[in-house]
Design a protein around this motif. Structure first.
Motif, PDB file in Angstrom:
ATOM      1  N   GLY A   1       0.790  -1.232   0.000  1.00 50.68           N
ATOM      2  CA  GLY A   1       0.000   0.000   0.000  1.00 50.68           C
ATOM      3  C   GLY A   1       0.818   1.275   0.000  1.00 50.68           C
ATOM      4  O   GLY A   1       0.270   2.365   0.217  1.00 50.68           O
ATOM      5  N   ALA A   2       2.124   1.184  -0.231  1.00 53.65           N
ATOM      6  CA  ALA A   2       2.977   2.375  -0.198  1.00 53.65           C
ATOM      7  C   ALA A   2       2.562   3.369  -1.271  1.00 53.65           C
ATOM      8  O   ALA A   2       2.135   2.998  -2.368  1.00 53.65           O
ATOM      9  N   GLY A   3       2.707   4.648  -0.941  1.00 52.71           N
ATOM     10  CA  GLY A   3       2.326   5.692  -1.883  1.00 52.71           C
ATOM     11  C   GLY A   3       3.306   6.841  -1.894  1.00 52.71           C
ATOM     12  O   GLY A   3       4.429   6.741  -1.373  1.00 52.71           O
ATOM     13  N   ALA A   4       2.884   7.953  -2.473  1.00 55.06           N
ATOM     14  CA  ALA A   4       3.773   9.092  -2.691  1.00 55.06           C
ATOM     15  C   ALA A   4       4.378   9.626  -1.391  1.00 55.06           C
ATOM     16  O   ALA A   4       5.553  10.004  -1.363  1.00 55.06           O
ATOM     17  N   ALA A   5       3.596   9.655  -0.316  1.00 57.01           N
ATOM     18  CA  ALA A   5       4.131  10.169   0.948  1.00 57.01           C
ATOM     19  C   ALA A   5       5.262   9.286   1.463  1.00 57.01           C
ATOM     20  O   ALA A   5       6.264   9.776   2.006  1.00 57.01           O
ATOM     21  N   ASP A   6       5.125   7.975   1.283  1.00 52.52           N
ATOM     22  CA  ASP A   6       6.176   7.041   1.721  1.00 52.52           C
ATOM     23  C   ASP A   6       7.429   7.199   0.862  1.00 52.52           C
ATOM     24  O   ASP A   6       8.549   7.203   1.380  1.00 52.52           O
ATOM     25  N   TRP A   7       7.246   7.333  -0.438  1.00 46.10           N
ATOM     26  CA  TRP A   7       8.403   7.515  -1.336  1.00 46.10           C
ATOM     27  C   TRP A   7       9.107   8.832  -1.034  1.00 46.10           C
ATOM     28  O   TRP A   7      10.337   8.903  -1.044  1.00 46.10           O
ATOM     29  N   GLN A   8       8.307   9.875  -0.772  1.00 45.24           N
ATOM     30  CA  GLN A   8       8.882  11.181  -0.448  1.00 45.24           C
ATOM     31  C   GLN A   8       9.744  11.097   0.809  1.00 45.24           C
ATOM     32  O   GLN A   8      10.875  11.591   0.843  1.00 45.24           O
ATOM     33  N   ARG A   9       9.202  10.470   1.838  1.00 44.89           N
ATOM     34  CA  ARG A   9       9.929  10.369   3.114  1.00 44.89           C
ATOM     35  C   ARG A   9      11.219   9.574   2.943  1.00 44.89           C
ATOM     36  O   ARG A   9      12.272   9.948   3.471  1.00 44.89           O
ATOM     37  N   TYR A  10      11.149   8.481   2.209  1.00 47.59           N
ATOM     38  CA  TYR A  10      12.338   7.660   1.993  1.00 47.59           C
ATOM     39  C   TYR A  10      13.373   8.411   1.166  1.00 47.59           C
ATOM     40  O   TYR A  10      14.577   8.380   1.470  1.00 47.59           O
TER      41      TYR A  10
END
Length: 472
Positions: free
Chosen positions: A277-286
């Protein structure tokens, strides 16, 4: 009552042994407190409070440490001591309120609200009374109407009115009280860390132990008070499949990163982006973590995902700026320039985008006249930004117009005297016009705050000056 001076002055008799033991426990509690171990501190304060059950000095420390450690029995006990001594803090009334709400005891809840209303938490009283009315099957509106004269109380009342309208008839008092206390704690999270934030979230959980949203807020409050391990332990209690799981994962990453535990933060962030369920907020943080820990090439791939997630909009100017910046740091300048140009195209009035592209082109000796035009636009939009002022001055200097550059660089240094890069630029400009003493002074100032990787280069400048035709 435990008086430190009396304990130290007590005669060495059998009766003094207990006092010495109390002092030892007290000192252990203070040491555990200083080490950020509220669990150990609370246990020690509990022993001291048992030996000195009427001492408000011990009780207030026991109360705060108990809230941090989640030892609600000790917190309740300490609050009772403080109440009897007439020195209970305003938030001590939250505990009987939470207990009454959990038990559905509206009479006890009303008594606790009356106590709260006598202090700074009075802004909550209209909404709390409204939840009591709703739990009893009465109209909550008369209680909410009393908030009209206070803007803060009115805001809480308006939110409560909406929640009550959507709630089932006679919804359990615990849910309303828990959500309201957590709402105030959420507001406080934007400011300085405060014991009140911890008290509010613990009371919210006391009222409704199933409310994981309050656990996320509690973890944040603990972490901002530098109680990191306890904060992480609180997050461990959250249902990994519940509605707060995503927020808990994000909070864990932020806590670890802010505590400079980069390896753990990266591992947690990578685990999150690997979830289905990963999304843009997770990619941004990483990506942000990858960039700050020295892996811009990998960061660029995740910033690119953020852009792709925007679909038809093609990505915001900020997303393209971050992507271009990561590419630039990864040594992929042609691709970076293209991305940064897209950032400027999407944000033509954004000083940050204009400054980054203009300064990067200057650093890469890529069309300096065009870079100057970009930086002049950025300066007009944000004339007090020292970094932009420095960029324009540096561009003028590299174009050969050092006379025009110097006032800008001097202004930038005055605005940000601890910025090593700006001081470095000013030193170079001074040297190029023969002001050698001032150049060395500027470089020495730069050394004081420079990154370790720049120290040798600056030290060489101080010793030898700039070689002929050197730009930096």
């Amino acid at each position: 009552m435990l008086a430190l001076g009396l304990v130290l002055a007590a005669p060495a008799t059998a009766g003094a042994t207990a006092g010495t033991s109390d002092l030892s426990a007290y000192l252990k509690a203070r040491a555990a407190d200083a080490a950020g171990r509220p669990d150990l501190a609370a246990a020690s304060y509990a022993r001291v409070l048992t030996a000195s059950p009427a001492d408000p000095v011990v009780a207030i420390r026991a109360y705060r440490e108990a809230l941090e450690a989640g030892d609600m029995a000790l917190a309740t006990r300490a609050a009772a001591v403080l109440g009897k001594a007439g020195v209970a803090p305003a938030d001590a009334a939250l505990l009987p309120l939470a207990d009454a709400a959990r038990q559905g005891d509206t009479k006890a809840a009303s008594a606790a609200i009356a106590t709260l209303a006598a202090g700074p938490l009075v802004v909550l009283a209209p909404s709390l009374y409204a939840w009591v009315a709703h739990a009893e099957g009465r109209d909550p509106e008369p209680s909410l109407a009393t908030a009209a004269k206070d803007p803060v109380a009115s805001r809480f009342a308006a939110e409560t009115r909406t929640l009550i309208a959507a709630a089932p008839a006679r919804q359990p008092l615990a849910i309303g009280v828990s959500r309201l206390l957590a709402r105030l704690a959420s507001d406080l999270a934007a400011g300085e860390p405060s014991p009140l934030s911890i008290a509010l979230t613990q009371a919210a959980l006391r009222a409704d132990p199933r409310y994981d949203g309050a656990r996320v807020l509690l973890a944040d409050a603990l972490a901002r008070t530098k109680i990191v391990d306890r904060a992480l332990a609180v997050l461990d209690e959250i249902d990994p499949k519940g509605p707060s799981a995503v927020a808990a994962a994000a909070e864990r990453i932020d806590i670890l990163a802010n505590a400079d535990r980069d390896g753990e933060a990266l591992a947690a962030a990578k685990n999150r982006v690997d979830q289905p369920g990963a999304g843009a907020a997770d990619w941004q943080r990483y990506a942000d973590l990858l960039l700050t820990t020295g892996n811009p090439a990998e960061a660029a791939t995740y910033y690119q995902r953020v852009i792709a997630a925007d679909g038809d909009t093609g990505g915001s100017w900020a997303a393209w700026l971050q992507y271009g910046g990561a590419l630039d740091q990864a040594g992929r300048w042609p691709e970076a320039r293209e991305a940064l140009e897209k950032a400027v195209a999407r944000g033509p009035a954004q000083p940050l985008a204009l400054n980054y592209l203009g300064f990067a082109q200057v650093e890469h000796a890529d069309d300096i006249p065009a870079s100057i035009r970009l930086l002049e636009r950025a300066t007009r939009l944000d004339p007090t930004n020292a970094s932009i002022t420095d960029s324009l001055g540096w561009a003028y200097h590299l174009s050969g117009d050092t006379a025009r550059a110097l006032p800008l660089l001097e202004t930038a240094v005055q605005a940000e005297p601890t910025n090593a890069e700006i001081a470095d630029h000013l030193g170079d400009a001074y040297w190029s016009v023969g002001r050698r003493y001032e150049a060395r002074y500027a470089w020495r100032a730069a050394v004081l705050t420079a990154e370790p990787s720049d120290t040798a280069r600056l030290t060489a400048k101080i010793a030898n000056g700039l070689p002929p035709k050197a730009r930096r």
